[in-house]
Enzyme design. Structure first.
Site, mmCIF file in Angstrom:
data_model
loop_
_atom_site.group_PDB
_atom_site.id
_atom_site.type_symbol
_atom_site.label_atom_id
_atom_site.label_comp_id
_atom_site.label_asym_id
_atom_site.label_seq_id
_atom_site.Cartn_x
_atom_site.Cartn_y
_atom_site.Cartn_z
ATOM 1 N N HIS A 1 0.748 -1.139 -0.103
ATOM 2 C CA HIS A 1 -0.088 -0.031 -0.041
ATOM 3 C C HIS A 1 0.793 1.277 -0.105
ATOM 4 O O HIS A 1 0.401 2.188 0.670
ATOM 5 C CB HIS A 1 -0.959 -0.047 1.242
ATOM 6 C CG HIS A 1 -2.048 -0.964 1.048
ATOM 7 N ND1 HIS A 1 -3.119 -0.901 0.151
ATOM 8 C CD2 HIS A 1 -2.171 -2.343 1.653
ATOM 9 C CE1 HIS A 1 -4.018 -1.823 0.454
ATOM 10 N NE2 HIS A 1 -3.465 -2.851 1.042
ATOM 11 N N GLY B 1 -8.146 -13.651 -7.214
ATOM 12 C CA GLY B 1 -8.872 -12.879 -5.960
ATOM 13 C C GLY B 1 -8.014 -13.495 -4.567
ATOM 14 O O GLY B 1 -8.620 -13.200 -3.772
ATOM 15 N N GLY C 1 -4.694 -12.061 -4.130
ATOM 16 C CA GLY C 1 -3.503 -11.208 -3.797
ATOM 17 C C GLY C 1 -2.382 -11.231 -4.532
ATOM 18 O O GLY C 1 -1.360 -10.658 -4.276
ATOM 19 N N LEU C 2 -2.383 -12.186 -5.278
ATOM 20 C CA LEU C 2 -1.037 -12.557 -6.487
ATOM 21 C C LEU C 2 -1.457 -11.808 -7.596
ATOM 22 O O LEU C 2 -0.343 -12.129 -8.667
ATOM 23 C CB LEU C 2 -1.064 -14.016 -6.578
ATOM 24 C CG LEU C 2 -0.819 -14.564 -5.223
ATOM 25 C CD1 LEU C 2 -0.222 -16.143 -5.436
ATOM 26 C CD2 LEU C 2 0.483 -14.127 -4.375
ATOM 27 N N SER D 1 -5.336 -10.070 -11.901
ATOM 28 C CA SER D 1 -6.054 -9.054 -12.452
ATOM 29 C C SER D 1 -4.933 -8.396 -13.320
ATOM 30 O O SER D 1 -5.218 -8.104 -14.658
ATOM 31 C CB SER D 1 -7.054 -8.451 -11.818
ATOM 32 O OG SER D 1 -5.918 -7.772 -10.866
ATOM 33 N N ASP E 1 1.402 -3.806 -9.434
ATOM 34 C CA ASP E 1 1.147 -5.069 -9.674
ATOM 35 C C ASP E 1 1.215 -4.922 -11.501
ATOM 36 O O ASP E 1 1.793 -6.177 -11.878
ATOM 37 C CB ASP E 1 -0.435 -5.319 -9.513
ATOM 38 C CG ASP E 1 -0.645 -5.169 -7.959
ATOM 39 O OD1 ASP E 1 -0.154 -5.203 -7.449
ATOM 40 O OD2 ASP E 1 -1.842 -5.482 -7.841
HETATM 41 P P1 ADP Z 1 -6.078 -10.611 -7.815
HETATM 42 O O1 ADP Z 1 -5.647 -9.684 -8.825
HETATM 43 O O2 ADP Z 1 -5.415 -10.557 -6.380
HETATM 44 O O3 ADP Z 1 -6.085 -12.009 -8.347
HETATM 45 P P2 ADP Z 1 -8.568 -9.166 -8.232
HETATM 46 O O4 ADP Z 1 -9.774 -9.447 -7.410
HETATM 47 O O5 ADP Z 1 -8.017 -8.150 -8.523
HETATM 48 O O6 ADP Z 1 -7.698 -10.385 -7.452
HETATM 49 O O7 ADP Z 1 -8.745 -9.829 -9.895
HETATM 50 C C1 ADP Z 1 -9.377 -11.288 -10.125
HETATM 51 C C2 ADP Z 1 -10.378 -11.179 -11.021
HETATM 52 O O8 ADP Z 1 -9.583 -11.027 -12.280
HETATM 53 C C3 ADP Z 1 -11.379 -12.330 -11.194
HETATM 54 O O9 ADP Z 1 -12.354 -12.376 -10.498
HETATM 55 C C4 ADP Z 1 -11.694 -12.268 -12.697
HETATM 56 O O10 ADP Z 1 -12.786 -11.325 -12.969
HETATM 57 C C5 ADP Z 1 -10.377 -11.476 -13.243
HETATM 58 N N1 ADP Z 1 -9.407 -12.927 -13.829
HETATM 59 C C6 ADP Z 1 -8.176 -13.235 -13.106
HETATM 60 N N2 ADP Z 1 -7.648 -14.280 -13.829
HETATM 61 C C7 ADP Z 1 -8.682 -14.547 -14.627
HETATM 62 C C8 ADP Z 1 -8.735 -15.628 -15.897
HETATM 63 N N3 ADP Z 1 -7.725 -16.338 -16.114
HETATM 64 N N4 ADP Z 1 -9.733 -15.641 -16.710
HETATM 65 C C9 ADP Z 1 -10.843 -14.617 -16.644
HETATM 66 N N5 ADP Z 1 -10.718 -13.707 -15.588
HETATM 67 C C10 ADP Z 1 -9.756 -13.686 -14.763
HETATM 68 MG MG MG Z 2 -6.001 -7.659 -8.545
#
Ligand code: ADP
Ligand code: MG
Length: 394
Positions: free
Chosen positions: A38, A128, A130-131, A134, A179
């Protein structure tokens, strides 16, 4: 699954969905942040590394105006179709907002795609948690668009900015640059020390002295993260405004802990004062941790990781009971150099540096205690820093 199998599977599924023919393959990694949490949207320092886990894409350009997207991780790979005219419409709650956002962000910079494409994604990184699945999805999308449509002016670092713009201004998660930066710029066996206000950065070989980076997934999804994240961000901005009565600053990252102590009473609201304290001290910890690592002083690095966790737990209030337990249990084990929450918070993962000889003990202990208390199993990933986003030659 090995990369070879992943790619073979991706090709087969791509053909089933979209028909045979040439495809291009791409990869962008997730990341783990070792310290500096953060701090990126507060103008401070971060110290992440890219992972060898991340998101893959198989892509083919089309000659018409159709864009088709599917993900092996989502809705049984159901294809979402849009046209060039409507890709910028948000699809409420859909994962396609991430790639849509990237197409939008690129068009805002005049990298507008003239024809459609079809893509199939697959991520081997838990979403979802934290790695930064997205960010990997965004950077990956920016990369294949640049490559497929010949937008040569888009440089590797631009992929990070485009991804961040997509997430921040299209998806609405007001994230910093860390990120996407890590996903775009990662390097094997190195972590990245980035100063977010100037974007100056250094690669640091990770010499961990017979220790490993162990990520522990609490399996608690960070559902609150987006709204709470944006709240933290505005609390910090408000603290900066209060501090401007004394200091000519734009971000908390410009203050030393000493300066903060001298000026903190200007922050009227106690909660905001705590948030600001975290941002300032975490930035300082990150600088000191990297200095320690350069001196091969892993013990100090680990101690600062632990302090980072306490600050995220008590002052920034982005942890949760499951993660607090995982870190506390880790701290008690001989051979655990340091352990803290990583990522945006409210669930997700811890990152620990653990001597090789103690990794198994750590895993067994954490799994047993976690199972007893929470009735579920954590997942463990022993990781090495991996390369940034790239096309996969075939
Ligand atoms: P993090 O970035 O920590 O994994 P986020 O909540 O920021 O968590 O992002 C997760 C979201 O990104 C998922 O809910 C989905 O909408 C999208 N996402 C991540 N990977 C994929 C994937 N392989 N296919 C489709 N959507 C994905
Ligand atoms: Mg994310």
């Amino acid at each position: 699954m090995q990369e070879k199998e992943i790619l073979q599977n991706l090709r087969e599924k791509f053909s089933e969905l979209y028909g045979d023919g040439d495809v291009a393959l791409y990869f962008a990694p997730g990341r783990v942040n070792l310290i500096g949490e953060h701090t990126d949207y507060n103008g401070g320092h971060v110290f992440p590394c890219a992972l060898t886990l991340g998101t893959y894409a198989a892509v083919r350009k089309r000659t018409d105006d159709k864009i088709r997207m599917a993900s092996l991780n989502m809705n049984d790979a159901a294809v979402e179709e849009m046209t060039l005219g409507d890709y910028t419409n948000k699809a409420e709650g859909s994962w396609t907002n991430y790639p849509r956002g990237v197409i939008w962000a690129m068009s805002e910079k005049n990298f507008t795609i003239p024809t459609g494409f079809e893509v199939l994604y697959y991520g081997n990184i838990p979403a979802g948690s934290g790695l930064s699945s997205s960010a990997s999805l965004e950077v990956l999308t920016a990369l294949f668009i640049k490559d497929q449509y010949g937008f040569d002016a888009v440089e590797q670092l631009d992929l990070a900015f485009l991804g961040q713009t997509a997430e921040s201004d299209f998806v609405g998660m007001k994230c910093g640059i860390m990120d996407q930066f890590a996903s775009a710029m990662g390097k094997e066996n190195a972590a990245m020390f980035l100063e977010t206000d100037t974007m100056k950065f250094d690669y640091l070989p990770l010499k961990l002295d017979a220790a490993k980076i162990v990520i522990t997934n609490s399996m608690v999804k960070h559902e609150l993260a987006s709204s709470e994240y944006n709240t933290r961000r505005s609390e910090c901005e408000s603290a900066v405004q209060d501090l401007q009565a004394k200091y000519d600053i734009k971000t908390l990252g410009e203050l030393s802990p000493e300066q903060f102590e001298e000026g903190k009473d200007l922050i009227a609201d106690e909660t905001k004062r705590k948030r600001a304290k975290h941002a300032v001290y975490e930035n300082d910890r990150t600088i000191r941790a990297v200095e320690a690592l350069k001196q091969n002083d892993i013990a100090t690095f680990g101690k600062l990781m632990n302090e980072s966790h306490v600050s995220l737990r008590d002052d920034y209030a982005v942890s949760c009971p499951e993660i607090d337990d995982l870190t506390s249990w880790a701290w008690e084990i001989d051979g655990v150099v340091g352990s803290r929450i990583t990522g945006g918070g409210f669930g997700g993962c811890t990152v620990s540096i653990i001597k090789e000889a103690a990794v198994d003990t750590y895993k067994e202990t954490a799994e047993k205690k976690y199972q007893e208390k929470y009735g579920k199993k954590p997942e463990f990933y022993v990781v090495d820093p991996g390369a940034g986003a790239h096309r996969i030659s075939q």
